[in-house]
Design a protein around this motif. Structure first.
Motif, PDB file in Angstrom:
ATOM      1  N   ASN A 127       0.782  -1.277  -0.149  1.00 40.18           N
ATOM      2  CA  ASN A 127      -0.012  -0.133   0.003  1.00 40.18           C
ATOM      3  C   ASN A 127       0.994   1.327   0.156  1.00 40.18           C
ATOM      4  OD1 ASN A 127      -2.016  -1.672   0.379  1.00 40.18           O
ATOM      5  ND2 ASN A 127      -2.518  -1.539   2.383  1.00 40.18           N
ATOM      6  N   GLU A 128       2.030   0.992  -0.502  1.00 41.78           N
ATOM      7  CA  GLU A 128       3.046   2.269  -0.511  1.00 41.78           C
ATOM      8  C   GLU A 128       2.928   2.759  -1.994  1.00 41.78           C
ATOM      9  OE1 GLU A 128       6.468   2.880   2.140  1.00 41.78           O
ATOM     10  OE2 GLU A 128       6.425   0.739   2.105  1.00 41.78           O
ATOM     11  N   TYR A 129       1.772   3.288  -2.305  1.00 41.82           N
ATOM     12  CA  TYR A 129       1.204   3.667  -3.673  1.00 41.82           C
ATOM     13  C   TYR A 129       2.424   4.399  -4.508  1.00 41.82           C
ATOM     14  CZ  TYR A 129      -2.734   0.731  -2.531  1.00 41.82           C
ATOM     15  OH  TYR A 129      -3.442  -0.113  -2.131  1.00 41.82           O
ATOM     16  N   GLU A 130       2.488   5.892  -3.594  1.00 45.35           N
ATOM     17  CA  GLU A 130       3.403   6.884  -4.190  1.00 45.35           C
ATOM     18  C   GLU A 130       4.865   6.276  -4.414  1.00 45.35           C
ATOM     19  OE1 GLU A 130       2.207   9.555  -4.778  1.00 45.35           O
ATOM     20  OE2 GLU A 130       0.406   9.729  -3.832  1.00 45.35           O
ATOM     21  N   LYS A 131       5.311   5.470  -3.373  1.00 47.07           N
ATOM     22  CA  LYS A 131       6.724   4.956  -3.706  1.00 47.07           C
ATOM     23  C   LYS A 131       6.704   4.089  -5.073  1.00 47.07           C
ATOM     24  CE  LYS A 131       8.951   4.641   0.533  1.00 47.07           C
ATOM     25  NZ  LYS A 131       9.756   3.801   1.615  1.00 47.07           N
ATOM     26  N   GLY A 132       5.412   3.236  -5.211  1.00 46.86           N
ATOM     27  CA  GLY A 132       5.511   2.258  -6.437  1.00 46.86           C
ATOM     28  C   GLY A 132       5.287   3.164  -7.606  1.00 46.86           C
ATOM     29  N   LEU A 133       4.662   4.206  -7.666  1.00 45.68           N
ATOM     30  CA  LEU A 133       4.345   5.154  -8.848  1.00 45.68           C
ATOM     31  C   LEU A 133       5.680   5.738  -8.994  1.00 45.68           C
ATOM     32  CD1 LEU A 133       1.003   7.091  -8.487  1.00 45.68           C
ATOM     33  CD2 LEU A 133       1.473   5.271 -10.192  1.00 45.68           C
ATOM     34  N   LYS A 134       6.413   6.228  -8.115  1.00 47.15           N
ATOM     35  CA  LYS A 134       7.605   6.724  -8.586  1.00 47.15           C
ATOM     36  C   LYS A 134       8.644   5.854  -9.163  1.00 47.15           C
ATOM     37  CE  LYS A 134      11.137   9.834  -6.257  1.00 47.15           C
ATOM     38  NZ  LYS A 134      11.641  10.288  -4.875  1.00 47.15           N
ATOM     39  N   THR A 135       8.847   4.744  -8.501  1.00 45.41           N
ATOM     40  CA  THR A 135       9.709   3.841  -9.153  1.00 45.41           C
ATOM     41  C   THR A 135       9.552   3.458 -10.701  1.00 45.41           C
ATOM     42  OG1 THR A 135      10.002   2.819  -6.845  1.00 45.41           O
ATOM     43  CG2 THR A 135      10.637   1.374  -8.665  1.00 45.41           C
ATOM     44  N   ILE A 136       7.840   3.275 -10.806  1.00 40.41           N
ATOM     45  CA  ILE A 136       7.707   3.008 -12.221  1.00 40.41           C
ATOM     46  C   ILE A 136       7.858   4.108 -13.033  1.00 40.41           C
ATOM     47  CG2 ILE A 136       5.914   2.288 -13.858  1.00 40.41           C
ATOM     48  CD1 ILE A 136       4.423   0.721 -11.143  1.00 40.41           C
ATOM     49  N   GLN A 137       7.734   5.235 -12.785  1.00 38.54           N
ATOM     50  CA  GLN A 137       7.967   6.646 -13.478  1.00 38.54           C
ATOM     51  C   GLN A 137       9.214   6.881 -13.614  1.00 38.54           C
ATOM     52  OE1 GLN A 137       5.388   8.968 -11.159  1.00 38.54           O
ATOM     53  NE2 GLN A 137       3.462   8.638 -12.239  1.00 38.54           N
TER      54      GLN A 137
END
Length: 411
Positions: A127-137
């Motif tokens: 549920n660490e969505y922001e970290k996940g998004l940042k990693t992908i981006q």
């Protein structure tokens, strides 16, 4: 029909058998890696994790023998994905640690991207969505410039779709679901393509829920039918589970038509019966069967077939109780429907019994949720500890670089 379902199952079994037989022949290492990847993916997406790991272990063995780091990393990423799917977050973290150790001296962009892909999935599952998004981006712009790797591009965009869908962001979830679909088409992986159409359908359903516009519903139905059509056209290459989900989504969306023709009602019924038959050959598919029975109960209610409403709901309840890990959300939904059904039909003793079940399952759901939250928090702590160590190491490296720079300037 039963004949259609049997032929679908047989087609898939024969396809998998043909791939296994190919492995036994004199294949080059490159050809073997392709086969291991396909077989592991089919097994993983069918919840046959034990079988998937057998193929992955063979792939790891061959990759080490051939000193092929890309295939070694691909296999470990698949293993990590299996752990994530099973909510074994600590085991997934161990795989990430192994990957860091394997790739620390490798600057190959694709290899690094595979590791970052698994790291992003790990963050999202915690549920660490922001970290996940940042990693992908951080990695996606470079990945999308590369030739091939269409599957990885599709799955990365799928993660972005999933996070935005979780946030009920219809616009962005549609955007990323469409990108995921484009890459799935280029990959040639029909199973991935069915999933991509299903995901786009979910994203489009968010828009329909907001708008209640008939055009949005029609568009959503067209998308969902594509998933079913591809499953039927390539029965050998699409898992039974994905076919069942495609049928369930279509039936569920068709229920939203304000006026349902006799033809649409018949189509919904037939698809639900296909799902029930399909799921007899699919492990851990009780939720899907229960969903189909729930839809049949709604149609029976519309037709005032009281006996069938009760029968379908009781079947749905019974099938959910056979799960190893109970889905209490689904059980609460079915037992609530049963309590309401008995109350409406003045069978108050039965209504009271199922209302008690609703309360019991609600308490168990809370306990299960607390246990899962605790598990995620523990995994988050370990991940953050690792990130802090990495940040500290990077800071030291930057400090050393700065000192060297100053030494050169001042020296």
């Amino acid at each position: 029909s039963l004949i259609c379902i049997t032929s679908f199952v047989n087609a898939q079994n024969s396809y998998v058998d043909s791939l296994k037989n190919e492995l036994k022949t004199q294949k080059t290492s490159k050809e073997k890696f392709v086969l291991y990847n396909i077989l592991a993916e089919i097994s993983r997406t069918s919840d046959q994790y034990k079988q998937a790991n057998i193929y992955l272990d063979e792939q790891i063995k061959l990759a080490k023998k051939e000193d092929n780091q890309l295939e070694l990393v691909r296999a470990f990423v698949q293993k990590g994905t299996i752990y994530e799917n099973q909510q074994l977050y600590n085991d997934a973290q161990k795989v990430l640690d192994q990957l860091d150790s394997i790739t620390k001296n490798n600057q190959n962009l694709i290899i690094k991207t595979y590791v970052n892909y698994l790291q992003a999935y790990h963050y999202i599952n915690l549920n660490e969505y922001e970290k996940g998004l940042k990693t992908i981006q951080n990695y996606l712009p470079e990945l999308e410039k590369m030739p091939e790797e269409y599957s990885l591009k599709s799955k990365s965009n799928y993660f972005l779709y999933g996070v935005h869908a979780n946030w009920n962001d219809a616009k962005n979830s549609i955007l990323y679901a469409q990108k995921s679909l484009e890459f799935a088409e280029k990959s040639g992986d029909k199973n991935l393509l069915v999933t991509a159409y299903a995901n786009l359908g979910v994203a489009e359903s968010l828009k329909y829920i907001e708008s209640k516009n008939q055009d949005d519903l029609n568009k959503l139905i067209i998308t969902s039918k594509k998933a079913v059509e591809i499953s039927q056209k390539y029965p050998d290459q699409v898992t039974k589970y994905n076919y069942a989900i495609a049928l369930l989504n279509l039936a569920d969306y068709q229920l939203n038509f304000s006026v349902q023709s006799a033809q649409i009602k018949q189509e919904i019924k037939q698809n639900c019966l296909k799902i029930i038959e399909l799921c007899k050959n699919i492990p851990n598919s009780q939720n899907v069967t229960s969903g189909a029975l729930g839809i049949l109960s709604k149609l029976a209610k519309d037709e005032n077939r009281i006996d069938l409403v009760e029968d379908y709901l009781l079947q749905a309840n019974d099938i959910l109780l056979t799960q190893n890990k109970k889905d209490y959300y689904a059980l609460i939904s079915v037992t609530t429907d049963l309590a309401e059904f008995y109350s409406e039909n003045k069978m108050y003793e039965n209504a009271f019994e199922f209302q008690k079940k609703v309360t019991e399952y609600s308490n168990l759901q809370y306990d299960q949720g607390q246990a899962e939250t605790s598990k995620k928090l523990e995994a988050q702590f370990q991940t953050k500890e690792k990130d802090l160590k990495l940040d500290s190491l990077l800071a030291k490296t930057q400090s050393i670089k700065k000192e060297r720079f100053l030494y050169v300037i001042l020296g």
